[in-house]
Design a protein around this motif. Structure first.
Motif, mmCIF file in Angstrom:
data_model
loop_
_atom_site.group_PDB
_atom_site.id
_atom_site.type_symbol
_atom_site.label_atom_id
_atom_site.label_comp_id
_atom_site.label_asym_id
_atom_site.label_seq_id
_atom_site.Cartn_x
_atom_site.Cartn_y
_atom_site.Cartn_z
ATOM 1 N N ASP A 202 0.838 -1.127 0.080
ATOM 2 C CA ASP A 202 -0.092 0.061 -0.016
ATOM 3 C C ASP A 202 0.669 1.190 -0.096
ATOM 4 O OD1 ASP A 202 -2.472 -1.166 -0.015
ATOM 5 O OD2 ASP A 202 -2.516 -1.554 2.106
ATOM 6 N N ARG B 47 -6.414 6.947 -0.942
ATOM 7 C CA ARG B 47 -6.890 6.333 0.197
ATOM 8 C C ARG B 47 -5.915 6.126 1.383
ATOM 9 N NH1 ARG B 47 -9.982 2.971 -3.368
ATOM 10 N NH2 ARG B 47 -8.543 1.381 -3.034
ATOM 11 N N ARG C 202 -6.388 3.976 -4.749
ATOM 12 C CA ARG C 202 -5.938 3.270 -3.533
ATOM 13 C C ARG C 202 -4.817 4.050 -3.190
ATOM 14 N NH1 ARG C 202 -3.401 -2.659 -3.833
ATOM 15 N NH2 ARG C 202 -2.871 -3.124 -1.857
#
Length: 190
Positions: free
Chosen positions: A106, A136, A133
């Motif tokens: 991530d 986020r 993503r």
């Protein structure tokens, strides 16, 4: 007194030599790597600093050395992937980026790089998903916002692209891309 004077001169000379290590990133990391040649982080830092100066071959050697010392070091893996993309070698970029993403799935910078790779390979939907993503994880990433706006526009989502552009301009009003982003935003809002 003579001995004290000699010690002070020696200490002053030593301090002046060490101060030279701090004049720029390359000097700092080169000194760190010289002090500890088996430090993967020092070698990775030196490699990244060399890349920033455009010394790509030297930087690549240091990054490869860092990866050999510590295969689990994300920074070296990411910078090798970034270097491959800059050279236009998509196959190597994909391979090296996959390694970096295994280490930190991530990490926003790797997700942005993934999006740029996906875009260059004609997959705007995959690029948009990677950028969403990344945002986020790091909502205040101006680079990701700008690229997300581009991907949304490519996908025909002009209203969402305008929202992303506004956020980009709020986060980075002085960015080099800001004037073009303002003009683009005006077009999207018409």
């Amino acid at each position: 007194r003579a001995a004290l004077g000699a010690v002070l001169v020696w200490l002053g000379a030593r301090a002046a030599l060490r101060a030279a290590d701090w004049r720029d990133d390359v000097s700092y990391y080169r000194a760190a790597a010289a002090c500890n040649p088996v430090s993967a982080k020092a070698r990775s830092g030196l490699g990244a600093a060399l890349l920033r100066e455009g010394r790509n071959d030297e930087g690549e050697r240091e990054l490869l050395a860092a990866s050999a010392l510590d295969p689990g070091l994300y920074d070296a893996a990411f910078n090798l992937a970034r270097l491959s993309l800059g050279r236009g070698d998509r196959a190597q970029t994909r391979k090296k980026l996959a390694r970096a993403r295994v280490l930190r799935p991530d990490e926003p910078d790797a997700l942005v790089l993934q999006a740029l790779l996906d875009e260059s390979e004609g997959r705007p939907a995959a690029a948009e998903a990677a950028l969403a993503r990344a945002l986020r994880v790091r909502p205040h990433d101006a680079v990701a916002r700008y690229n997300h706006a581009r991907m949304l526009a490519l996908l025909g989502q002009k209203r969402q692209a305008a929202v992303e552009l506004k956020e980009f301009l709020r986060l980075a009003p002085e960015d080099a891309d800001a004037p073009a982003a303002r003009r683009w935003l005006e077009e999207l809002e018409r």
